[in-house]
Design an enzyme around this catalytic site. Structure first.
Site, PDB file in Angstrom:
ATOM      1  N   SER A 436       3.144  -4.118  -0.457  1.00 20.06           N
ATOM      2  CA  SER A 436       3.771  -3.567  -1.673  1.00 20.06           C
ATOM      3  C   SER A 436       5.281  -3.757  -1.660  1.00 20.06           C
ATOM      4  O   SER A 436       5.936  -3.528  -2.668  1.00 20.06           O
ATOM      5  CB  SER A 436       3.434  -2.083  -1.776  1.00 20.06           C
ATOM      6  OG  SER A 436       3.872  -1.435  -0.615  1.00 20.06           O
ATOM      7  N   HIS A 457      -0.752  -7.646  -5.321  1.00 18.40           N
ATOM      8  CA  HIS A 457      -0.380  -6.234  -5.110  1.00 18.40           C
ATOM      9  C   HIS A 457      -1.165  -5.357  -6.075  1.00 18.40           C
ATOM     10  O   HIS A 457      -0.902  -5.347  -7.280  1.00 18.40           O
ATOM     11  CB  HIS A 457       1.137  -6.067  -5.333  1.00 18.40           C
ATOM     12  CG  HIS A 457       1.621  -4.666  -5.152  1.00 18.40           C
ATOM     13  ND1 HIS A 457       2.714  -4.171  -5.819  1.00 18.40           N
ATOM     14  CD2 HIS A 457       1.117  -3.635  -4.421  1.00 18.40           C
ATOM     15  CE1 HIS A 457       2.886  -2.903  -5.486  1.00 18.40           C
ATOM     16  NE2 HIS A 457       1.926  -2.556  -4.651  1.00 18.40           N
ATOM     17  N   GLU A 469      -0.225  -7.111  -9.615  1.00 15.62           N
ATOM     18  CA  GLU A 469       1.039  -7.859  -9.566  1.00 15.62           C
ATOM     19  C   GLU A 469       0.793  -9.051  -8.639  1.00 15.62           C
ATOM     20  O   GLU A 469       0.515  -8.870  -7.456  1.00 15.62           O
ATOM     21  CB  GLU A 469       2.116  -6.930  -9.003  1.00 15.62           C
ATOM     22  CG  GLU A 469       3.545  -7.279  -9.297  1.00 15.62           C
ATOM     23  CD  GLU A 469       4.510  -6.227  -8.721  1.00 15.62           C
ATOM     24  OE1 GLU A 469       5.638  -6.135  -9.229  1.00 15.62           O
ATOM     25  OE2 GLU A 469       4.126  -5.502  -7.777  1.00 15.62           O
ATOM     26  N   ASN A 507       7.495  -1.802  -7.611  1.00 17.47           N
ATOM     27  CA  ASN A 507       8.109  -0.881  -6.645  1.00 17.47           C
ATOM     28  C   ASN A 507       9.635  -0.930  -6.715  1.00 17.47           C
ATOM     29  O   ASN A 507      10.302   0.070  -6.476  1.00 17.47           O
ATOM     30  CB  ASN A 507       7.618  -1.187  -5.232  1.00 17.47           C
ATOM     31  CG  ASN A 507       6.314  -0.458  -4.969  1.00 17.47           C
ATOM     32  OD1 ASN A 507       6.002   0.517  -5.635  1.00 17.47           O
ATOM     33  ND2 ASN A 507       5.556  -0.935  -4.001  1.00 17.47           N
TER      34      ASN A 507
END
Ligand code: T1G
Length: 721
Positions: A436, A457, A469, A507
């Site tokens: 991540s 992800h 992602e 993130n």
């Protein structure tokens, strides 16, 4: 069999011994919608049915493979400027279906595929409905998901047919129902195999003419008498529904309340009044900013469905029939659970049998949920689980097409498993990492075939979170990216492709937001105040609750990686570090910022955590505005940086990534739509003010300053996602 004699745009008319079979197939479109041309053609056909005595009945069927009618043409909502314009559109839809309902001959709706919105309203105006028992055949009124309400009679005809509680459930939840459930509720009269749909429909049409078959009579019996036609029963049902909607929408979505008002008006004051109120409220809702944002997100997600994820023309994704998963933990098992449900053979590895067993149990729990909800049969349940195999070594990895690594978030561990598995993988196999935060190029350094390393992800819980992602490393080959994107879509995910960098996109915008929430607590803000302010802003949960859900240790580990990469504006809050150092990992350790009982059920704030904060136990007042502004603006600013750094390819991807990945409020459209709404000049001005107070943390992204100077928007008026 004779032709219809009518010039046709989308409807082919065949007369079969007095039965007119009307096959709707909008040319050049993958789905049928009730667009302008179709509505005009329906008017002419209904007029013909009225006048042509040789026609005794009609069947409406679709010429598309997998959809009956997907509703009104949503494109026609974009140019609507006033509520009156939209009200007129609804009235014309109501009048069209009213004339269909009153036409001289019985009309049978032969439904195969998606029958949604205006499509279901059309079927409701028919005398008899037959649906196929096929997974693609779903019936629903998804309008509130677009911030509008059913506008062609759905709020009036559906309660009449299936009763108030069932109708409200369908309209307010936008939940689709399958044929079997629709038969049970009376929404359809019959369920048949697709191969005989037309034949049975024509037969039923004749039987309706002969009177040997009766058209649907709608909701009857005790329940309807008690609920629908009894004002007290009705009032209780509506009151309960209103409470449920308020709880679920937190008041951010006006459409479900408008739908409730339209239904209530029709039941209380008669359907003529009900139709008027439906059209008026449809008009009101269609021009709200909320509806505009939700319609935008609809087109953004359908555009992403078509996007191969690579710009190079002619790049073909590789087929994936067998998937290898490294790590049977929460994420690994989550990925396995969606993969087996999409029919992929899965080989899942972990260090020992206990861990593999735990992974199996997690997969079984997810699939069992669907069995309990009767979404799958017992046989389908068994067949699905039979696709999953477990191992504590690399046996069975020699013929996988794709490996997804979901081991501990540590570069050395990832390098080790990459080297080990690459030694047994077939040359063509793609290695995807579910990291991540760690840059893909960094992970690929250990690869013998770095061009076949890509990031996939997923978000937890994998079977619920819609976003994937896909991250391309420097060496990632285009067909490897295309393979990850295509497989992600097969898993039913909305996929965005982002370029490599610490934290990628989702993130990278999440941590400035979480860190700022932590810093507010450092300064003395109350945890529940911070969380409530962001929930009021529209997030599903507050940032501190999110840390407790994800796990303080995981969040702190990722925050550290981001801080090392970006320094000052990603400096983690002291409170988060102190809580983790004290072993407060959240729900999983039953100790965090909130209290958890022995079953892990969440309670109120654990006040003792305040002793760990720089401000100590004393708390001080922070307005919801300040909390929202600092946390959300930190996220918006970083989103703009991701666009200027080329991490995301477009504002559309940025909006979809934030909404489907971390629950950025859909009614705000996403970070870039929201910046356009508040005005980039305003945002830059307020970022400057915050930056004076907190130097280095709110320096406006260069892209924002540029747009503020030019007055441009991320989504110019009339632009398409
Ligand atoms: N209007 C306009 N375009 C539509 C559309 C619609 N209703 N439905 C689909 N499309 C386009 C979509 O943008 C895409 O275009 C292509 O069709 C294929 O879609 C009066 C007012 C039907 C289950 O909300 O849920 O009726 O990208 O990729 O995965 O009360 O589309 O190819 O250019 O999604 O097979 C209510 C929306 C309207 C249903 C098919 N109806 N559609 O899924 O294909 S409001 C909906 C869907 C209404 C009435 C009110 C899905 C689908 P392009 P796709 P798919």
């Amino acid at each position: 069999m004779t032709g219809g004699g009518l010039p046709s745009y989308a409807v082919r008319t065949e007369i079969q011994d007095g039965v007119a079979v009307l096959t709707l197939d909008v040319p050049g479109e993958p789905v049928n919608t009730l667009n302008r041309g179709v509505r005009d053609e329906f008017v002419a056909i209904i007029d013909r049915l009225e006048r042509d005595a040789s026609i005794e009945a009609a069947v409406l069927i679709s010429g598309k493979a997998e959809n009956f009618i997907a509703g009104a043409d949503i494109e026609e909502f974009l140019p609507l400027e006033t509520a009156a314009d939209a009200e007129r559109l609804s009235r014309s839809g109501q009048m069209l279906l009213d004339s269909l309902e009153r036409v001289r001959v019985p009309v049978v709706a032969a439904i195969h595929g998606a029958c949604l919105g205006g499509g279901l309203e059309t079927a409701l105006a028919c005398s008899y409905r037959i649906a196929t028992d096929h997974p693609k055949t779903v019936l629903g009124l998804p309008e509130v998901q677009l911030g509008i309400i059913p506008g062609a009679g759905g709020t009036q005809r559906l309660p009449q047919l299936v009763g108030l509680p069932e109708a409200l459930d369908m309209i307010l939840s936008s939940r689709n129902v399958r044929a079997k459930k629709a038969l049970k509720t009376g929404l359809v009269d019959e369920v048949v195999h697709p191969a005989i749909l037309r034949q049975i429909a024509v037969r039923r049409a004749r039987e309706l003419v002969r009177g040997t078959r009766r058209p649907s009579r709608g909701a009857t019996g005790a329940r309807a008498a008690l609920m629908d036609r009894n004002p007290l029963g009705r009032m209780l049902v509506l009151k309960k529904a209103r409470e449920t909607v308020q709880k679920r929408t937190k008041g951010h979505y006006p459409a479900p309340f408008a739908a409730l008002r339209a239904v209530e008006t029709g039941l209380a004051r008669g359907s003529a009044e009900g139709y008027r109120e439906e059209a008026r409220l449809f008009g009101e809702m269609a021009v709200t900013n909320v509806s505009r944002q939700l319609v935008y997100l609809f087109f953004a997600s359908t555009a992403l469905k078509k996007d191969p994820g690579v710009d190079e023309p002619g790049v073909k994704p590789r087929p994936v029939s067998k998937l290898g998963i490294l790590g049977a933990g929460f994420m690994g098992a989550g990925i396995a659970s969606v993969a087996v449900q999409q029919g992929t053979l899965v080989r899942m590895k972990d260090a020992d049998h206990a861990r593999v067993g735990k992974g199996f149990a997690a997969v079984r729990k997810v699939v069992e949920e669907r069995l309990k909800k009767r979404q799958i049969t017992r046989t389908q349940f068994e067949d699905t689980l039979a696709l999953l195999g477990g191992t504590v070594d690399y046996s069975g990895f020699g013929n996988v097409d794709l490996v997804i690594e979901a081991v501990f978030e540590d570069i050395n561990v990832k390098h080790q498993v990459l080297r080990e598995v690459e030694a047994v993988l077939p040359e063509h196999a793609v290695f995807a990492t579910n990291t991540s935060t760690i840059p893909i190029s960094r992970i690929a350094e250990a690869a013998a075939r770095p061009s076949q390393v890509v990031g996939m992800h997923f978000f937890s819980p994998v079977h619920k979170m819609p976003l994937l992602e896909v991250i391309t490393g420097e060496a990632t080959a285009p067909d490897v990216t295309a393979t990850a994107v295509a497989y992600g879509k097969k898993l039913g995910k909305t996929v965005i492709v982002v370029n490599d960098g610490p934290g990628f996109y989702v993130n990278r915008i999440l941590f400035p937001y979480i860190n700022e929430a932590g810093r507010l607590i450092d300064q003395g803000a109350a945890i529940h105040e911070v969380d409530r302010a962001l929930v009021d802003f529209g997030f599903p949960v507050g940032p501190i609750t999110l840390v407790d859900e994800v796990g303080g240790d995981v969040a702190s580990h990722a925050a550290r990686i981001m801080f090392d990469a970006f320094s000052d504006r990603f400096e983690p809050s002291k409170t988060l570090d102190a809580a983790v150092a004290a072993g407060r990992y959240g729900r999983k350790s039953k100790k965090g910022f909130y209290l958890y009982d022995e079953k892990g059920e969440k309670g109120g704030v654990d006040e003792s955590v305040y002793e760990l904060t720089p401000a100590g136990a004393a708390r001080s007042e922070f307005s919801a505005d300040e909390i929202q502004q600092r946390c959300v603006f930190a996220m918006l600013n970083e989103a703009a940086r991701c666009l200027e750094d080329g991490i995301i390819r477009s504002p559309r991807d940025g909006d979809a990534g934030a909404v489907f990945g971390i629950g950025f409020p859909p009614f705000r459209g996403g970070p870039f739509r929201y910046i356009d709404t508040i005005g980039v000049e305003i945002l830059v001005q307020q970022l400057d003010e915050l930056n004076v107070r907190f130097p280095g943390r709110f320096q406006p992204a260069e892209l924002l300053s540029r747009l503020a100077r030019s007055g441009a928007k991320f989504h110019p008026a009339g632009s398409r996602p």
